[in-house]
Scaffold this active site. Structure first.
Site, PDB file in Angstrom:
ATOM      1  CB  SER A  40     -11.890   7.029 -15.995  1.00 55.01           C
ATOM      2  OG  SER A  40     -11.269   8.482 -15.717  1.00 55.01           O
ATOM      3  CG  ASP A  60     -15.595  13.528 -19.748  1.00 57.70           C
ATOM      4  OD1 ASP A  60     -15.120  14.114 -18.974  1.00 57.70           O
ATOM      5  OD2 ASP A  60     -15.443  12.288 -19.852  1.00 57.70           O
ATOM      6  CG  HIS A  83     -14.972  11.613 -16.261  1.00 69.39           C
ATOM      7  ND1 HIS A  83     -14.421  11.428 -17.529  1.00 69.39           N
ATOM      8  CD2 HIS A  83     -14.129  10.884 -15.372  1.00 69.39           C
ATOM      9  CE1 HIS A  83     -13.301  10.685 -17.505  1.00 69.39           C
ATOM     10  NE2 HIS A  83     -13.244  10.241 -16.263  1.00 69.39           N
TER      11      HIS A  83
END
Lengths: 373, 264
Positions: free
Chosen positions: B95, B217, B245
């Site tokens: 991320s 996602d 995610h």
């Protein structure tokens, strides 16, 4: 006994909580009637969709970044806030518990979510939060006021200190002038005027001393002492009495002195203490009765007291006598600043001693006592 | 300099000449890697850590100004690399840590020889000719939600992790103790994450880079991942079957296989 058939269906469908199951990919498999009713979405529009599609945008991000990882790691979660959006576009605040169903190999089969409406709870939480913020703001405002107040009072006390200091010089000039005049003037009336001037100068000087000590004390310096164990104390006390006699014609001041050894003290300060006590006795004592001063060393103590005749001091007044700026009843012309007894008590304390008062209709006596060692 | 190892709760395991550094994203801590990092312990020295403000990091080291940009976090990654004497290591970022890795790799050439970016986004907010997945208004709403909905969040992100310094090991009961962050720090980290724009930094990546993109996602869409892979010279992308995610949690085997193929 296990429940099955229509009863079981009713138990799940009409449970007093929302109930939803998700495929491992996050899509809705089953949703009960309660949640459909709360959310206003028809079943065919929810089943097969991602559960996160029905959350608010912040709720979605929070689900993906916090809730889903937690569920994956511990297999369940309890009491998480989840905000859905109703068909009408209104937020639906809820608290959720969830757990996972896995097969024998640990493969994820299903996620179960139970949701309870938490509209009131959310409102309550927000009120708590608002309350806390208000409290923090109020606390901050109070601190600011206190700080300002502190700064102002410090400034005021500095002003008093500077003023007191600057008043001394012109007063010294007046005093010197009065002394010169006193030698020159001939007639009695003029001599009386000069004597009165000198008395006033002395009273004023003593007030300035007290003000300066007070300001210094408030500014953190406190009463500073210069101890001298060897110098004789009696001449200092005698001089203070002479000055007061001179300044108060017609008043009788009797003096007994029984000090056997040296007194380790700041003699100037003890003189100031006596001067303040005598000034007080002159102002408040009965004019035609003598004032008595007594100093002695006894039982390891140095004691000094001043007694005058007059009305007894009421108990209510007694409690406030040693507070700064306290002024008892006296003729306006004789009013001081109300610092004399306060400073005297501070001097007593600085010497490790105490100043006390006893008052009866026969006599009012202020006694100072300090340890000799 | 404060003790970097303690500040970032750095944990080093495994054997091998090369190191693999795992950096967690917004929302959790190094536990994100618990199903992935152990698979590399045989061939690599594995390094996991918590960003300052998360997990078992030293919360007193949190400085508002420093951590108001991703560079502040990248500085920490570089310091960890320097402290451990890393050369030519593999950086695996999840991320927002993908972009932190991009910045760190440029800042300390030689420390990181390969980058693996899981669910990366160079910018979350849509822009002219660019799809980030969120409108500026939606990100504002998120940040506003974080400001106004503090209590709702703090119920989950509890004020402080109790006894976080000795985080319970695998297998022990953890009940909601993951992913808890001081609410103020969480808000600040959300702001720096979702308002970041690192599109210009991608062209400057000079090491082999692999993007691992999840299906479906909602935080970082495929389009966003493709932009990252395309903008990095020689960047490659693999679309995982995993959804969501956090494939490092939901599909660790797939993630492990992809990383292994890339580094061997």
């Amino acid at each position: 006994m296990s429940v099955s058939g229509p009863d079981f269906e009713d138990m799940v469908n009409n449970a007093p909580c929302g109930y939803v199951t998700l495929h491992p990919n996050g899509r809705i498999e089953h949703v009960n009637a309660t949640l459909l009713a709360w959310s206003g979405h028809p079943a065919d529009q929810m089943v097969g969709k991602r559960f996160t599609d029905f959350l608010t945008m912040p709720g979605r991000i929070y689900y993906e970044t916090h809730i889903a990882p937690l569920l994956r790691m511990q297999g369940f979660f309890n009491e998480f806030a989840i905000d859905m959006v109703t068909a009408a576009g209104e937020p639906l605040h809820m608290i959720a518990n969830a757990n996972e169903r896995r097969d024998a190999d640990g493969k994820l089969l299903l996620i179960r979510l139970a949701l309870i409406k938490a509209t009131d709870r959310r409102r309550y939480e927000q009120e708590l939060l608002a309350g806390r913020e208000l409290a923090i703001a109020a606390e901050r405002a109070t601190q600011e006021v206190l700080l300002l107040e502190h700064e102002t009072s410090e400034l005021r006390e500095q002003f008093i200190a500077v003023l007191g200091h600057d008043l001394r010089n012109p007063l010294a000039s007046i005093s010197a002038g009065a002394r010169l005049l006193g030698r020159a003037v001939q007639n009695e009336k003029e001599q009386q005027i000069v004597a009165m001037m000198q008395t006033t100068v002395m009273r004023m000087a003593s007030m300035i001393d007290n003000v300066l000590d007070f300001a210094r004390g408030r500014l953190g310096g406190g009463i500073t002492l210069e101890y001298d164990a060897n110098g004789p104390l009696e001449p200092v006390l005698a001089q203070v009495i002479d000055e007061l006699r001179l300044a108060s014609p017609g008043r009788v001041i009797e003096f007994e002195f029984a000090v056997d050894g040296p007194v380790n003290c700041d003699r100037i300060r003890i003189g100031q203490l006596l001067s303040n006590l005598l000034g007080n006795a002159v102002t408040h004592g009965t004019a035609h009765k003598p004032i008595a001063v007594h100093a002695e060393t006894r039982n390891g103590l140095f004691e000094l007291w001043v007694a005058n005749a007059g009305e007894a001091i009421p108990q209510t007044v007694m409690d406030k006598l040693f507070e700064p700026f306290f002024r008892g009843k006296a003729r306006a012309s004789k009013q001081g600043l109300g610092l004399g007894l306060y400073i005297a008590s501070q001097i007593a304390k600085a010497h490790g001693g105490a100043l006390t008062v006893a008052s009866t209709p026969a006599e009012t006596r202020f006694s100072f006592s300090m340890p000799l060692a | 300099m404060a003790n970097v190892i303690e500040r970032n709760n750095v944990q080093v395991r495994g054997a091998g000449d090369r190191a693999m550094v795992f950096a967690h994203g917004f929302g959790c801590d190094q536990n994100m890697w618990r199903f992935v990092a152990p698979a590399f312990e045989k061939d690599f020295m594995t390094v996991v850590f918590d960003h300052v403000g998360a997990g078992g990091s030293d919360l007193s080291a949190y400085e508002r100004a420093k951590y108001s940009t991703l560079s502040g976090y990248a500085d920490d990654v570089v310091e960890i690399g320097t402290e451990l004497g890393l050369k030519d290591s593999v950086f695996v970022g999840h991320s927002v840590s993908s972009m932190i890795g991009v910045l760190a790799a440029r800042q300390a050439p030689g420390t990181f020889g390969k980058l693996v970016l899981i669910g990366p986004s160079a910018r979350y907010i849509d822009d002219e000719g660019y799809v980030g997945g969120f409108s500026a208004k939606q990100i504002d709403e998120l940040l506003e939600f974080l400001e106004s909905n503090h209590m709702g969040w703090s119920a989950q992100m509890a004020p402080m992790i109790m006894g976080n310094s000795d985080r319970p090991d695998l297998g022990q009961e953890l009940t909601n103790s993951f992913c808890r962050t001081d609410p103020d720090i969480a808000k600040a980290f959300a702001r720096v994450t979702f308002t970041s724009d690192n599109r210009k930094d991608l062209a400057e990546v000079s090491v082999p880079t692999l993007v691992l993109q999840c299906s479906e996602d909602i935080i970082a869409s495929q389009e966003v991942g493709e932009f990252v892979a395309r903008s990095i010279p020689g960047g490659r992308m693999i679309v995982l079957n995993a959804t969501g995610h956090c494939p490092n949690l939901s599909a660790p085997d797939e993630v492990i296989a992809a990383i292994r193929a890339f580094v061997s």
